[in-house]
Design a protein around this motif. Structure first.
Motif, PDB file in Angstrom:
ATOM      1  N   VAL A  45       0.787  -1.243   0.000  1.00  0.00           N
ATOM      2  CA  VAL A  45       0.000   0.000   0.000  1.00  0.00           C
ATOM      3  C   VAL A  45       0.813   1.285   0.000  1.00  0.00           C
ATOM      4  CG1 VAL A  45      -1.993  -1.124   1.078  1.00  0.00           C
ATOM      5  CG2 VAL A  45      -0.324   0.024   2.510  1.00  0.00           C
ATOM      6  N   ILE A  46       2.068   1.229   0.426  1.00  0.00           N
ATOM      7  CA  ILE A  46       2.887   2.443   0.405  1.00  0.00           C
ATOM      8  C   ILE A  46       3.524   2.579  -0.969  1.00  0.00           C
ATOM      9  CG2 ILE A  46       4.891   3.616   1.374  1.00  0.00           C
ATOM     10  CD1 ILE A  46       4.247   2.259   4.043  1.00  0.00           C
ATOM     11  N   ASP A  47       3.276   3.707  -1.594  1.00  0.00           N
ATOM     12  CA  ASP A  47       3.810   3.975  -2.925  1.00  0.00           C
ATOM     13  C   ASP A  47       5.166   4.651  -2.785  1.00  0.00           C
ATOM     14  OD1 ASP A  47       4.025   4.291  -5.671  1.00  0.00           O
ATOM     15  OD2 ASP A  47       2.895   6.162  -5.678  1.00  0.00           O
ATOM     16  N   GLY A  48       6.200   4.008  -3.263  1.00  0.00           N
ATOM     17  CA  GLY A  48       7.515   4.608  -3.181  1.00  0.00           C
ATOM     18  C   GLY A  48       8.607   3.574  -3.029  1.00  0.00           C
ATOM     19  N   VAL A  49       9.804   4.086  -2.856  1.00  0.00           N
ATOM     20  CA  VAL A  49      10.983   3.257  -2.673  1.00  0.00           C
ATOM     21  C   VAL A  49      11.414   3.426  -1.220  1.00  0.00           C
ATOM     22  CG1 VAL A  49      13.364   2.903  -3.397  1.00  0.00           C
ATOM     23  CG2 VAL A  49      11.638   3.591  -5.077  1.00  0.00           C
ATOM     24  N   PHE A  50      11.509   2.318  -0.484  1.00  0.00           N
ATOM     25  CA  PHE A  50      11.800   2.416   0.940  1.00  0.00           C
ATOM     26  C   PHE A  50      12.384   1.135   1.497  1.00  0.00           C
ATOM     27  CE2 PHE A  50       7.409   1.123   0.329  1.00  0.00           C
ATOM     28  CZ  PHE A  50       7.327  -0.027   1.093  1.00  0.00           C
ATOM     29  N   THR A  51      13.130   1.285   2.525  1.00  0.00           N
ATOM     30  CA  THR A  51      13.559   0.220   3.417  1.00  0.00           C
ATOM     31  C   THR A  51      13.455   0.828   4.808  1.00  0.00           C
ATOM     32  OG1 THR A  51      15.083  -0.719   1.812  1.00  0.00           O
ATOM     33  CG2 THR A  51      15.459  -1.281   4.109  1.00  0.00           C
ATOM     34  N   TYR A  52      12.809   0.142   5.730  1.00  0.00           N
ATOM     35  CA  TYR A  52      12.652   0.739   7.053  1.00  0.00           C
ATOM     36  C   TYR A  52      12.726  -0.303   8.160  1.00  0.00           C
ATOM     37  CZ  TYR A  52       7.689  -0.667   6.996  1.00  0.00           C
ATOM     38  OH  TYR A  52       6.524  -1.378   6.953  1.00  0.00           O
ATOM     39  N   LEU A  53      13.012   0.190   9.350  1.00  0.00           N
ATOM     40  CA  LEU A  53      13.039  -0.605  10.567  1.00  0.00           C
ATOM     41  C   LEU A  53      11.969  -0.090  11.508  1.00  0.00           C
ATOM     42  CD1 LEU A  53      16.858  -0.487  11.320  1.00  0.00           C
ATOM     43  CD2 LEU A  53      15.623  -2.302  10.158  1.00  0.00           C
ATOM     44  N   VAL A  54      11.386  -0.989  12.281  1.00  0.00           N
ATOM     45  CA  VAL A  54      10.427  -0.612  13.317  1.00  0.00           C
ATOM     46  C   VAL A  54      10.812  -1.362  14.583  1.00  0.00           C
ATOM     47  CG1 VAL A  54       8.033  -0.739  14.078  1.00  0.00           C
ATOM     48  CG2 VAL A  54       8.528  -0.251  11.687  1.00  0.00           C
ATOM     49  N   ALA A  55      10.875  -0.641  15.679  1.00  0.00           N
ATOM     50  CA  ALA A  55      11.137  -1.263  16.974  1.00  0.00           C
ATOM     51  C   ALA A  55       9.967  -0.979  17.894  1.00  0.00           C
ATOM     52  CB  ALA A  55      12.422  -0.714  17.580  1.00  0.00           C
ATOM     53  N   THR A  56       9.425  -2.026  18.485  1.00  0.00           N
ATOM     54  CA  THR A  56       8.406  -1.891  19.514  1.00  0.00           C
ATOM     55  C   THR A  56       9.045  -2.320  20.828  1.00  0.00           C
ATOM     56  OG1 THR A  56       7.531  -4.141  19.300  1.00  0.00           O
ATOM     57  CG2 THR A  56       6.599  -2.459  17.820  1.00  0.00           C
ATOM     58  N   SER A  57       8.273  -2.380  21.878  1.00  0.00           N
ATOM     59  CA  SER A  57       8.835  -2.781  23.169  1.00  0.00           C
ATOM     60  C   SER A  57       9.296  -4.232  23.170  1.00  0.00           C
ATOM     61  CB  SER A  57       7.811  -2.566  24.283  1.00  0.00           C
ATOM     62  OG  SER A  57       6.669  -3.354  24.051  1.00  0.00           O
ATOM     63  N   ASP A  58       8.780  -5.059  22.254  1.00  0.00           N
ATOM     64  CA  ASP A  58       9.157  -6.467  22.268  1.00  0.00           C
ATOM     65  C   ASP A  58       9.496  -7.054  20.889  1.00  0.00           C
ATOM     66  OD1 ASP A  58       6.579  -6.331  21.291  1.00  0.00           O
ATOM     67  OD2 ASP A  58       5.826  -7.984  22.500  1.00  0.00           O
ATOM     68  N   GLN A  59       9.578  -6.218  19.858  1.00  0.00           N
ATOM     69  CA  GLN A  59       9.895  -6.724  18.526  1.00  0.00           C
ATOM     70  C   GLN A  59      10.747  -5.729  17.744  1.00  0.00           C
ATOM     71  OE1 GLN A  59       5.771  -7.458  17.226  1.00  0.00           O
ATOM     72  NE2 GLN A  59       6.409  -9.580  16.953  1.00  0.00           N
TER      73      GLN A  59
END
Length: 113
Positions: A45-59
């Motif tokens: 669903v995201i239109d574009g070029v990307f690489t990203y990281l997500v950090a939550t409290s346990d992942q």
């Protein structure tokens, strides 16, 4: 996508794409979606070029778009997960040789803390 998130009550403090991705993932999690599912859906669903990281409290999660134009290098062992935009950044913290790899196009990985 930003307008839709704003209509749903989210407020942005910048025009940065990174903030849009963060709000999108946070919104999906708030609606009961698991981190991995939200990240997999973001690839479509995201239109574009990307690489990203997500950090939550346990992942910790990593997503790379299908064009795979943005750099990401990954190292994974039983004790350590390392992600960086350049291989030298990961290799510099180990006194021994390690094997790194570039995640595939459209790949999502999530690790539990």
């Amino acid at each position: 996508m930003r307008r839709d998130l704003e209509r749903r009550g989210h407020r942005f403090v910048s025009n940065c794409d990174s903030e849009l991705i963060a709000v999108y993932i946070a919104d999906a999690i708030d609606q009961g979606e698991e981190l991995e599912g939200a990240m997999r859906r973001s690839i479509d669903v995201i239109d574009g070029v990307f690489t990203y990281l997500v950090a939550t409290s346990d992942q910790l999660g990593m997503a790379k778009d299908v064009m795979s134009a943005k750099p990401m290098v990954l190292y994974e062992s039983d004790e350590f997960v390392g992600l960086a935009s350049e291989e030298v950044a990961i290799r510099s913290i180990f006194p021994h040789e390690i094997d790194t790899w570039d995640p595939y196009q459209g790949e999502v990985k999530v690790w539990a803390a």
